[in-house]
Design an enzyme around this catalytic site. Structure first.
Site, PDB file in Angstrom:
ATOM      1  N   LYS A   1       2.821  13.896  -1.329  1.00  0.00           N
ATOM      2  CA  LYS A   1       2.655  15.067  -0.461  1.00  0.00           C
ATOM      3  C   LYS A   1       3.873  15.340   0.433  1.00  0.00           C
ATOM      4  O   LYS A   1       4.333  16.471   0.539  1.00  0.00           O
ATOM      5  CB  LYS A   1       1.417  14.865   0.414  1.00  0.00           C
ATOM      6  CG  LYS A   1       1.021  16.078   1.214  1.00  0.00           C
ATOM      7  CD  LYS A   1       0.102  16.956   0.418  1.00  0.00           C
ATOM      8  CE  LYS A   1      -0.322  18.183   1.170  1.00  0.00           C
ATOM      9  NZ  LYS A   1      -1.216  19.005   0.348  1.00  0.00           N
TER      10      LYS A   1
ATOM     11  N   GLU B   1       6.118  -3.907   0.901  1.00  0.00           N
ATOM     12  CA  GLU B   1       5.926  -2.452   0.950  1.00  0.00           C
ATOM     13  C   GLU B   1       5.045  -1.986   2.107  1.00  0.00           C
ATOM     14  O   GLU B   1       5.009  -0.803   2.405  1.00  0.00           O
ATOM     15  CB  GLU B   1       5.352  -1.952  -0.394  1.00  0.00           C
ATOM     16  CG  GLU B   1       3.915  -2.365  -0.703  1.00  0.00           C
ATOM     17  CD  GLU B   1       3.775  -3.779  -1.284  1.00  0.00           C
ATOM     18  OE1 GLU B   1       4.731  -4.576  -1.160  1.00  0.00           O
ATOM     19  OE2 GLU B   1       2.718  -4.101  -1.831  1.00  0.00           O
TER      20      GLU B   1
ATOM     21  N   HIS C   1       3.846  -8.969   0.861  1.00  0.00           N
ATOM     22  CA  HIS C   1       3.973  -7.556   0.467  1.00  0.00           C
ATOM     23  C   HIS C   1       5.070  -6.857   1.279  1.00  0.00           C
ATOM     24  O   HIS C   1       4.835  -6.484   2.424  1.00  0.00           O
ATOM     25  CB  HIS C   1       2.630  -6.842   0.680  1.00  0.00           C
ATOM     26  CG  HIS C   1       1.612  -7.250  -0.329  1.00  0.00           C
ATOM     27  ND1 HIS C   1       1.505  -6.641  -1.551  1.00  0.00           N
ATOM     28  CD2 HIS C   1       0.695  -8.235  -0.308  1.00  0.00           C
ATOM     29  CE1 HIS C   1       0.561  -7.232  -2.252  1.00  0.00           C
ATOM     30  NE2 HIS C   1       0.042  -8.197  -1.521  1.00  0.00           N
TER      31      HIS C   1
ATOM     32  N   ASP D   1       0.784  22.919  -1.780  1.00  0.00           N
ATOM     33  CA  ASP D   1       1.065  22.509  -3.158  1.00  0.00           C
ATOM     34  C   ASP D   1       1.276  23.702  -4.089  1.00  0.00           C
ATOM     35  O   ASP D   1       2.254  23.767  -4.828  1.00  0.00           O
ATOM     36  CB  ASP D   1      -0.070  21.624  -3.697  1.00  0.00           C
ATOM     37  CG  ASP D   1      -0.345  20.449  -2.781  1.00  0.00           C
ATOM     38  OD1 ASP D   1       0.543  20.134  -1.958  1.00  0.00           O
ATOM     39  OD2 ASP D   1      -1.429  19.854  -2.866  1.00  0.00           O
TER      40      ASP D   1
ATOM     41  N   CYS E   1       3.739 -10.634  -5.048  1.00  0.00           N
ATOM     42  CA  CYS E   1       2.423 -11.285  -4.995  1.00  0.00           C
ATOM     43  C   CYS E   1       1.969 -11.753  -6.383  1.00  0.00           C
ATOM     44  O   CYS E   1       2.517 -12.708  -6.923  1.00  0.00           O
ATOM     45  CB  CYS E   1       1.434 -10.324  -4.330  1.00  0.00           C
ATOM     46  SG  CYS E   1      -0.084 -11.145  -3.862  1.00  0.00           S
ATOM     47  N   TYR E   2       1.018 -11.066  -7.004  1.00  0.00           N
ATOM     48  CA  TYR E   2       0.587 -11.420  -8.364  1.00  0.00           C
ATOM     49  C   TYR E   2       1.793 -11.456  -9.309  1.00  0.00           C
ATOM     50  O   TYR E   2       1.833 -12.256 -10.254  1.00  0.00           O
ATOM     51  CB  TYR E   2      -0.448 -10.388  -8.826  1.00  0.00           C
ATOM     52  CG  TYR E   2      -0.954 -10.578 -10.245  1.00  0.00           C
ATOM     53  CD1 TYR E   2      -1.872 -11.567 -10.549  1.00  0.00           C
ATOM     54  CD2 TYR E   2      -0.519  -9.734 -11.273  1.00  0.00           C
ATOM     55  CE1 TYR E   2      -2.338 -11.735 -11.846  1.00  0.00           C
ATOM     56  CE2 TYR E   2      -0.986  -9.894 -12.569  1.00  0.00           C
ATOM     57  CZ  TYR E   2      -1.894 -10.892 -12.850  1.00  0.00           C
ATOM     58  OH  TYR E   2      -2.341 -11.046 -14.128  1.00  0.00           O
TER      59      TYR E   2
END
Ligand code: XMP
Length: 515
Positions: A371, A173, A171, A229, A84-85
């Site tokens: 995560k 992704e 995009h 975590d 994109c950009y």
């Protein structure tokens, strides 16, 4: 940290999707890191990248102060993928032209390609892609050719095969580009030549070596909550340095049924970790007596935790490091639309301020992981599913689910109801489909009838949500019989409860927790 081969470096130009790009690359089993767009070239080289990805970003290349990389990045001889950009940066910095489009192109489009470079291998000749851009390239820099177009974007995919520069206006992704994974995988495997060799085993080995080197003969203190975590951090550090790690587990009286026993069993008995158990139930409950305001409760719980933790730490003697389970999304630095760096760091639960106060260095071995990667690492390290697969649980625990005043009796009621709800969810095989399930005890009483007797008892509300990241959430659609069985059992088996509700508020406008 060397992690099974050279990484792909994502240069972040302020895209909301930078994290997703890094994730997709890791899903292709190649290690990737995100760095700010203005990272000095020497620093970038010291990461020994196999390739570079320019993230998208909200800026326009024509805007004063628009984020731009050091032009030397184009002379490193490394493959670059501009998204994109990122494509507009190619055009702007390498001699093409970018113009403001009259209308922003946003949403689904169809890419038609005739790529012969290998970059779009295995991608169907016409495939759905997700667009979100204002500017558009109107003239390609020399060396570039068009390899794909959409109805509104004649330069939707471009390539300079000689220099191995590739650009996509869409995009790859996001999930709305169904073959985006294939495109990213082609870039990292075929164009950059990275083997798909990165996995949690290699991460664990490298992390263990790094912790050993850093800690040496010193001592590490870790606040263990039993959540995913801190548990994974503790076990990883323990694997690296054994008895030089001491964990402190504070029972604040706001834990779920059987939780303290489970933590002691897993960490002390199975993993043989030095575990200091601080039973501070009375202290927390005394401090909370008579308090119903949610923010006051949170403050009290946080403050008492710090007091207890500090006392335990002092008792344990000199420590050098404080371990925390900080994750990647908490530490990534992003950039603002105008190019000025704007750092967003979420302060991590319960130990805020402690490292400075106690003169401890921070040890954060999970700070490069997402995560789900932490869960995979936990499994790799042999942690049981009851810990790695567990739903998130807030730092203030049942304190924020006991709506109104927090008393030992109400907490026991809540613990019993919560255990039944979770048991029924597990029995229905739905635990893994739910982001988080919880019970709240409400500060209301209602009239009921049980065995010919009038009752006047407590009300609890069940909540179960689906979510990607806890920022937004939707209520979970249960088969009615699961709710029915849960409600029956709670009313029959839990003393003091005679009414059960199911919360169908999404987030927003609700939050996941009630307080
Ligand atoms: P809310 O209620 O804001 O929660 O929608 C979003 C997610 O964060 C968890 N949560 C917390 N986690 N300390 C934590 O470590 C806290 O004080 C806290 N408050 C909420 C919540 O359980 C959900 O997963």
């Amino acid at each position: 940290m060397e992690k099974a081969g050279q990484p792909i470096v994502v240069l972040d130009f302020g895209a909301q999707y930078s994290k997703l790009i890094a994730r997709r690359v890791r899903e292709a089993r190649v290690y990737s890191v995100i760095v700010p767009f203005d990272t000095p070239i020497a620093e970038l080289q010291s990461l020994r990248p196999a390739g570079i990805i320019f993230s998208g970003g909200p800026a326009s290349v024509h805007q004063p102060g628009a984020p731009k990389p050091d032009p030397a990045v184009f002379s490193l001889g490394l493959p670059i993928l501009g998204i994109c950009y990122g494509v507009q940066l190619f055009a702007d910095m390498l001699g093409g032209k970018v113009e403001r489009a009259n209308e922003r192109e946003y949403g689904i489009a169809y890419l038609e390609h005739d790529d012969g470079t290998g970059f779009l291998d295995e991608v169907e000749a016409r495939t759905q892609v997700w667009m979100s851009h204002g500017d558009r390239v109107t003239q390609l820099p020399s060396g570039f050719q068009v390899i794909g177009r959409t109805e509104n974007s004649p330069y939707a995919a471009i390539a300079d095969p000689e220099r191995r520069f590739f650009g996509v206006q869409f995009h790859p992704e996001v999930v709305h580009t169904p073959q985006g994974r294939q495109i990213l995988s082609n870039f990292v495997h075929t164009v950059c030549g990275c083997p798909p060799s990165w996995d949690m085993g290699s991460f664990a080995d490298a992390a263990v070596r790094e912790i050993r080197d850093r800690v040496g003969d010193k001592r590490v203190l870790c606040a263990l909550s039993g959540g995913v975590d801190s548990s994974v951090a503790a076990v990883l550090i323990h694997r690296a340095i054994g008895d030089k790690l001491t964990c402190v587990f504070v029972n604040n009286g706001l834990l779920r049924k059987g939780e303290p026993e489970m933590v002691l069993r897993v960490f002390r008995d199975n993993f043989r970790i030095n575990l200091d158990y601080a039973d501070a139930e009375d202290r927390f409950l005394t401090a909370l007596r008579g308090v119903s305001d949610p923010e006051r409760k949170r403050k009290i719980i946080g403050n008492v935790f710090i007091e207890v933790f500090e006392e335990e730490a002092r008792r344990l003697g000199h420590m050098d490091f404080l371990a925390q389970g900080t994750l990647y999304p908490d530490v990534i630095e992003s950039v603002s639309a105008t190019g000025g760096p704007s750092v967003t760091i979420k302060s991590h639960h319960n130990v805020g301020g402690l490292p400075e106060k106690m003169h401890l260095e921070l040890l954060e071995p999970l700070r490069e992981l997402f995560k789900d990667e932490v869960r995979a690492l936990g499994r790799e390290l042999g942690l049981p599913e009851e810990i790695v697969g567990r739903h998130p649980f807030p730092g203030p625990g049942l304190g924020v689910r006991c709506v109104g005043e927090v008393t030992r009796e109400r907490l026991d009621t809540l613990r019993d109801a919560d255990a039944i709800f979770i048991e029924e969810i597990r029995r229905a095989g739905l635990y893994g489909s739910i982001w988080q399930a919880l019970v709240c005890l409400l500060p209301v009483r209602s009239v009921g009838v049980q065995g010919d007797e009038r009752t006047y008892a407590e009300v609890c509300s069940l909540r179960a949500v689906t979510s990607e990241d806890a920022m937004t959430a939707d209520w979970f659609r249960f088969p009615p019989e699961v709710l029915q069985r849960t409600a029956n059992r709670i009313c029959n088996e839990v003393k003091h409860v005679n009414r059960v509700l199911y919360d169908i508020t999404s987030k927003p406008p609700g939050t996941i927790e009630w307080e």
